[in-house]
Design a protein around this motif. Structure first.
Motif, mmCIF file in Angstrom:
data_model
loop_
_atom_site.group_PDB
_atom_site.id
_atom_site.type_symbol
_atom_site.label_atom_id
_atom_site.label_comp_id
_atom_site.label_asym_id
_atom_site.label_seq_id
_atom_site.Cartn_x
_atom_site.Cartn_y
_atom_site.Cartn_z
ATOM 1 N N LEU A 35 0.859 -1.182 0.000
ATOM 2 C CA LEU A 35 0.000 0.000 0.000
ATOM 3 C C LEU A 35 0.897 1.234 0.000
ATOM 4 N N LEU A 36 0.715 2.128 -0.951
ATOM 5 C CA LEU A 36 1.546 3.325 -1.031
ATOM 6 C C LEU A 36 0.889 4.501 -0.323
ATOM 7 N N VAL A 37 -0.402 4.648 -0.534
ATOM 8 C CA VAL A 37 -1.098 5.757 0.123
ATOM 9 C C VAL A 37 -2.591 5.445 0.227
ATOM 10 N N GLU A 38 -3.162 5.937 1.310
ATOM 11 C CA GLU A 38 -4.604 5.793 1.512
ATOM 12 C C GLU A 38 -5.211 7.190 1.524
ATOM 13 N N LEU A 39 -6.236 7.388 0.707
ATOM 14 C CA LEU A 39 -6.823 8.712 0.522
ATOM 15 C C LEU A 39 -8.281 8.672 0.919
ATOM 16 N N ARG A 40 -8.745 9.756 1.496
ATOM 17 C CA ARG A 40 -10.147 9.781 1.890
ATOM 18 C C ARG A 40 -10.957 10.639 0.929
ATOM 19 N N ARG A 41 -11.914 10.004 0.257
ATOM 20 C CA ARG A 41 -12.784 10.718 -0.658
ATOM 21 C C ARG A 41 -13.821 11.515 0.115
ATOM 22 N N GLY A 42 -14.356 10.896 1.159
ATOM 23 C CA GLY A 42 -15.366 11.569 1.976
ATOM 24 C C GLY A 42 -15.689 10.706 3.173
ATOM 25 N N SER A 43 -16.617 11.153 4.005
ATOM 26 C CA SER A 43 -16.959 10.322 5.160
ATOM 27 C C SER A 43 -18.280 9.584 4.949
ATOM 28 N N ASP A 44 -19.099 10.055 4.010
ATOM 29 C CA ASP A 44 -20.350 9.341 3.707
ATOM 30 C C ASP A 44 -20.128 8.340 2.579
ATOM 31 N N PRO A 45 -20.815 7.200 2.638
ATOM 32 C CA PRO A 45 -20.691 6.224 1.557
ATOM 33 C C PRO A 45 -21.044 6.837 0.201
ATOM 34 N N ALA A 46 -20.384 6.388 -0.833
ATOM 35 C CA ALA A 46 -20.632 6.909 -2.176
ATOM 36 C C ALA A 46 -20.364 5.812 -3.196
ATOM 37 N N THR A 47 -20.994 5.949 -4.353
ATOM 38 C CA THR A 47 -20.680 5.065 -5.473
ATOM 39 C C THR A 47 -19.584 5.732 -6.282
ATOM 40 N N VAL A 48 -18.436 5.077 -6.366
ATOM 41 C CA VAL A 48 -17.330 5.636 -7.148
ATOM 42 C C VAL A 48 -17.517 5.189 -8.597
ATOM 43 N N TYR A 49 -17.603 6.159 -9.511
ATOM 44 C CA TYR A 49 -17.794 5.841 -10.928
ATOM 45 C C TYR A 49 -16.478 5.611 -11.654
ATOM 46 N N CYS A 50 -15.491 6.403 -11.312
ATOM 47 C CA CYS A 50 -14.255 6.360 -12.095
ATOM 48 C C CYS A 50 -13.081 6.839 -11.266
ATOM 49 N N ILE A 51 -11.961 6.149 -11.396
ATOM 50 C CA ILE A 51 -10.677 6.622 -10.858
ATOM 51 C C ILE A 51 -9.734 6.625 -12.052
ATOM 52 N N ASN A 52 -8.938 7.655 -12.182
ATOM 53 C CA ASN A 52 -7.997 7.697 -13.299
ATOM 54 C C ASN A 52 -6.702 8.365 -12.848
ATOM 55 N N PHE A 53 -5.587 7.900 -13.379
ATOM 56 C CA PHE A 53 -4.272 8.449 -13.052
ATOM 57 C C PHE A 53 -3.880 9.519 -14.071
ATOM 58 N N SER A 54 -3.090 10.495 -13.644
ATOM 59 C CA SER A 54 -2.494 11.418 -14.611
ATOM 60 C C SER A 54 -1.378 10.655 -15.313
ATOM 61 N N ARG A 55 -0.961 11.173 -16.466
ATOM 62 C CA ARG A 55 0.021 10.467 -17.294
ATOM 63 C C ARG A 55 1.311 10.153 -16.528
ATOM 64 N N ASP A 56 1.764 11.120 -15.726
ATOM 65 C CA ASP A 56 3.007 10.940 -14.957
ATOM 66 C C ASP A 56 2.759 10.262 -13.608
ATOM 67 N N SER A 57 1.504 9.883 -13.345
ATOM 68 C CA SER A 57 1.111 9.264 -12.078
ATOM 69 C C SER A 57 1.406 10.144 -10.860
ATOM 70 N N ASP A 58 1.386 11.469 -11.052
ATOM 71 C CA ASP A 58 1.522 12.384 -9.913
ATOM 72 C C ASP A 58 0.183 12.567 -9.198
ATOM 73 N N TYR A 59 -0.903 12.398 -9.960
ATOM 74 C CA TYR A 59 -2.242 12.657 -9.418
ATOM 75 C C TYR A 59 -3.213 11.553 -9.807
ATOM 76 N N ILE A 60 -4.284 11.430 -9.020
ATOM 77 C CA ILE A 60 -5.427 10.637 -9.475
ATOM 78 C C ILE A 60 -6.688 11.493 -9.332
ATOM 79 N N CYS A 61 -7.681 11.206 -10.174
ATOM 80 C CA CYS A 61 -8.980 11.853 -10.008
ATOM 81 C C CYS A 61 -9.990 10.764 -9.681
#
Ligand SMILES: *[C@@H]1O[C@H](CO)[C@@H](O)[C@H](O)[C@H]1NC(C)=O
Ligand SMILES: *[C@@H]1O[C@H](CO)[C@@H](O)[C@H](O)[C@H]1NC(C)=O
Ligand SMILES: *[C@@H]1O[C@H](CO)[C@@H](O)[C@H](O)[C@H]1NC(C)=O
Length: 252
Positions: free
Chosen positions: A126-152
């Motif tokens: 595990l490299l990093v754990e990120l918190r999207r929010g505190s309420d449950p949600a349906t995640v539609y999409c995760i995507n990396f930036s080309r250089d893998s510096d960011y994710i959306c």
């Protein structure tokens, strides 16, 4: 269904409810192997998309609840005969999977959608754990930036979040109990920045050039923002790319 490319090889991957078939493509189109999966209602399955990627990976739900199975497509004979390689990613069913272009990083979310975890596909750490929010949600999409510096990450909450995954100091910190596997009292890392899209409407998110990020939504809206490492996020374009009027209107 997805496709991946290796040097001189293209794979066509078909995810069924409890099986994944991998074909060579386009000629000859031949089934190379099939794997059994856990019941996979969402057809979760990702393949490395870049022909020159460091690792040609295929990832999908493993047999154990919340686990991800990893197959290195460049050595399928080995992976077929040896024990499956898997990561215990979450405690509940998987909700979303994403690979970076190099096949070196895997991002996962469960069907609770509160945490996103980023893993090294080689070490399975595990490299990093990120918190999207505190309420449950349906995640539609995760995507990396080309250089893998960011994710959306887009979800039914109508927010697209952007997280820094290389320089994680950029993310917002909050000393809320994380409940994650990094320790109950560890500081949670929240998104660097975010922007809003229509709620409860499926959107995909992707990084473009020049620190831009776009979201395309099922209601036909297109959203483009430009962000920076300070967490400033400004709208650059908005469009409606579909004429979404109902067929009935046309008849009147
Ligand atoms: C979105 O970003 C703004 C500005 O940084 C912040 O105040 C807000 O809490 C964020 N919202 C969500 C849902 O993360
Ligand atoms: C991820 O972003 C790339 C562009 O960087 C895009 O080609 C791809 O379709 C996106 N993936 C998803 C699942 O939206
Ligand atoms: C990115 O920024 C550079 C320099 O500002 C500009 O020349 C180029 O046209 C931009 N590319 C896109 C796709 O906007």
């Amino acid at each position: 269904m997805g496709s991946g490319m290796g040097i001189g090889v293209i794979w066509l991957v078909v995810a069924l409810l409890d099986k994944i078939h991998v074909f060579s493509f386009p000629t000859p189109t031949q089934r190379l192997f099939s794997l059994e999966t856990r019941k996979n209602d969402r057809g979760l399955c990702e393949v490395t998309s870049l022909a020159s990627a460091e690792r040609q990976m295929l990832v999908f739900p493993g047999h154990k609840l919340g686990s991800v199975q990893l197959v290195d497509l460049s050595c399928t004979e080995i992976s077929m005969s040896s024990a499956p390689i898997w990561i215990a990613a979450h405690k509940s069913e998987l909700g979303c999977l994403a690979l970076n272009q190099q096949g070196t990083r895997l991002a996962t979310a469960s069907n609770k959608g509160t945490l996103i975890r980023v893993w090294d596909t080689a070490s399975k750490h595990l490299l990093v754990e990120l918190r999207r929010g505190s309420d449950p949600a349906t995640v539609y999409c995760i995507n990396f930036s080309r250089d893998s510096d960011y994710i959306c990450c887009s979800s039914d909450k109508g927010t697209v979040h952007i997280f820094a995954i290389k320089n994680t100091n950029l993310n917002k910190r909050m000393a809320l109990p994380s409940g994650g596997i990094l320790g109950k009292y560890g500081e949670s890392q929240w998104a660097l920045t975010n922007f809003t899209v229509p709620p409860e409407c499926a959107c995909i998110c992707a990084f473009g050039s020049n620190s831009s990020i776009i979201a395309l939504c099922l209601d036909g809206t297109f959203h483009k923002y430009v962000f920076n490492s300070e967490g400033i996020c400004n709208r650059e374009a908005f469009d409606v790319y579909l004429d979404v009027c109902d067929d009935d209107d046309d008849l009147q």
